[in-house]
Design a protein around this motif. Structure first.
Motif, mmCIF file in Angstrom:
data_model
loop_
_atom_site.group_PDB
_atom_site.id
_atom_site.type_symbol
_atom_site.label_atom_id
_atom_site.label_comp_id
_atom_site.label_asym_id
_atom_site.label_seq_id
_atom_site.Cartn_x
_atom_site.Cartn_y
_atom_site.Cartn_z
ATOM 1 N N GLY A 160 -12.307 95.085 94.270
ATOM 2 C CA GLY A 160 -11.750 95.988 93.178
ATOM 3 C C GLY A 160 -10.949 95.094 92.477
ATOM 4 N N TYR A 170 -15.467 91.679 92.378
ATOM 5 C CA TYR A 170 -16.666 92.854 93.096
ATOM 6 C C TYR A 170 -17.021 92.293 94.266
ATOM 7 C CZ TYR A 170 -20.889 89.993 91.133
ATOM 8 O OH TYR A 170 -21.469 88.863 91.426
ATOM 9 N N ILE A 206 -19.446 98.921 91.125
ATOM 10 C CA ILE A 206 -19.058 97.630 90.411
ATOM 11 C C ILE A 206 -20.294 96.938 91.030
ATOM 12 C CG2 ILE A 206 -16.659 97.866 89.456
ATOM 13 C CD1 ILE A 206 -15.575 96.776 91.819
ATOM 14 N N GLU A 207 -20.440 96.433 92.300
ATOM 15 C CA GLU A 207 -21.593 95.847 92.386
ATOM 16 C C GLU A 207 -23.140 95.352 91.705
ATOM 17 O OE1 GLU A 207 -22.255 94.655 96.447
ATOM 18 O OE2 GLU A 207 -21.903 96.892 97.041
#
Length: 315
Positions: free
Chosen positions: A251, A267, A290-291
Motif C-alpha cells: 500500500g 499493491y 488494492i489487489e
C-alpha cells in the motif's frame, strides 16, 4: 518569432486537451497510419517500438533534467538555450519523423525562441514541453502492445510470498498530517492516502496544489505489482525520504519525478532495487481493495486496453 510564453501557453492547452483523450497523432503512429511510411520493408512495428522508447527517454531523462537545471538558478539563459539546442533535436526530430509532428514543431519553435528569452521564460517553456511529452507518454504506455511479450517468459518464477500482505508488517506511525483520496472508475474503488508531509513536505505540497486531477491509470511492466499514472504535475521539489522499491510496504504510494511525474501504488511484491520518493501510505482499512485493483489495471494495460481512470482529490 513567437515568444516563449505564447508557445508554453499553447503547449499547456494541448496537454489539457489530451489528458482525457488519446492524441490523434499517437493513434496514427501506433496503427501505422501517420503517412511517412517510416519502417523498413513495409513494417512499422520497428518504428513504433523505437519511438515509444525514445519518447520515454526524452521525457524523463532529457527534458526533466533540463527543467531542473533551468529552475536551479545555477545556469544562465544562454547556457540553457545552448544545452537545449544540443540535446533536443536528436529526440524531437526523430519523434516528429515518426509521426509526432506537433511535438517536433513545438520543440523547434522553442529552440528558435530560447536564444533571446530570459532564464525564467526558458524554464517555463521547458516545463510546458515536458508536461506535454509526459501526456503523450501516458498514452504510449497504455496502448503499447505489451502482450506480444507472451512468448518471452521465464522458465520458472518463484511463488509469491503471501506474508508480504500481512497488515501487521505495515509501519503504524503517522507520516503526515494531510490526506488525499484516490478513486478508480469504472472499478468503483476508492482509498484514502496519508501523505508524507512530515518528511517530504514540498513534494506533498505540489501534489495537493495540483488536486483534483483525473488521468489514465497504467501498470508497471518491469517492477512487479505496482501501478502508476502520469500526472499533470511538474515537480522539482527536494525529496528527503526515499526507499528501495522492493522493500516498500503493502500500500505504499510513491511519486516519481524523474520518470514522468508518476503517482505510484505498490499493491504487492516488487523486484526493483532503485530508490524512489515516498508520497504516502494507503489507510490500512482500505488495503483490502488494492489487489483487485492491481489485477484489473494489469488486464487493462496488458491486454484489453480499456481505460481505467484515476481521480486524485484532497480530503
Amino acid at each position: 518569432m513567437t515568444d516563449v510564453k505564447t508557445i508554453a501557453a499553447a503547449l499547456d492547452a494541448e496537454s489539457a486537451a489530451i489528458t482525457s483523450v488519446e492524441p490523434e497523432e499517437w493513434r496514427l503512429v501506433r496503427t501505422g497510419r501517420h503517412g511517412d511510411n517510416a519502417g523498413s520493408y513495409g513494417q512499422y512495428f520497428g518504428t513504433y517500438d523505437i519511438a515509444a522508447g525514445m519518447l520515454r527517454d526524452y521525457t524523463g531523462y532529457t527534458l526533466y533534467p533540463l527543467v531542473r537545471m533551468a529552475r536551479s538558478g545555477k545556469y544562465t539563459a544562454a547556457e540553457m538555450a545552448q544545452l537545449f539546442t544540443e540535446f533536443d533535436p536528436a529526440y524531437s526530430h526523430y519523434l516528429g519523423y515518426s509521426g509526432l509532428r506537433k511535438l517536433g514543431d513545438f520543440a523547434e519553435r522553442l529552440r528558435e525562441a530560447f536564444p533571446v528569452a530570459s532564464i525564467e521564460d526558458i524554464a517555463t517553456g521547458l516545463a510546458a514541453l515536458n508536461r506535454y511529452a509526459n501526456r503523450l507518454n501516458a498514452w504510449n504506455h497504455h496502448y503499447f502492445p505489451w502482450d506480444l511479450g507472451e512468448q518471452f517468459r521465464y522458465d520458472s518464477v518463484p511463488p509469491e510470498d503471501r506474508s508480504y500482505f500481512d497488515l501487521s508488517r505495515i509501519p503504524s506511525e503517522a507520516i503526515g498530517d494531510a490526506w488525499i483520496r484516490m478513486s478508480w472508475e469504472p472499478l468503483g474503488i476508492s482509498v484514502k492516502v496519508q501523505l508524507a508531509t512530515f518528511r517530504n513536505p514540498e513534494l506533498c505540497r505540489d501534489v495537493l496544489e495540483a488536486a483534483p486531477f483525473r488521468v489514465p491509470q497504467s501498470h508497471a511492466m518491469v517492477t512487479g505489482k505496482s501501478i502508476y499514472a502520469w500526472t499533470p504535475i511538474l515537480s522539482t521539489a527536494p525529496v528527503a525520504w526515499r526507499e528501495v522499491i522492493r522493500e516498500a510496504p503493502f500500500g505504499r504510494v510513491r511519486f516519481s519525478q524523474n520518470t514522468g511525474q508518476k503517482i505510484i501504488v505498490q499493491y504487492g511484491p516488487t523486484t526493483e532495487d532503485l530508490l524512489a520518493p515516498v508520497l504516502g501510505q494507503i489507510a490500512v482499512e482500505d488495503l483490502g481493495q488494492i489487489e483487485r485493483l492491481g489485477a484489473a489495471v494489469w488486464e487493462s494495460n496488458y491486454t484489453s486496453k480499456d481505460v481505467i481512470w484515476l481521480t486524485v482529490e484532497r480530503l
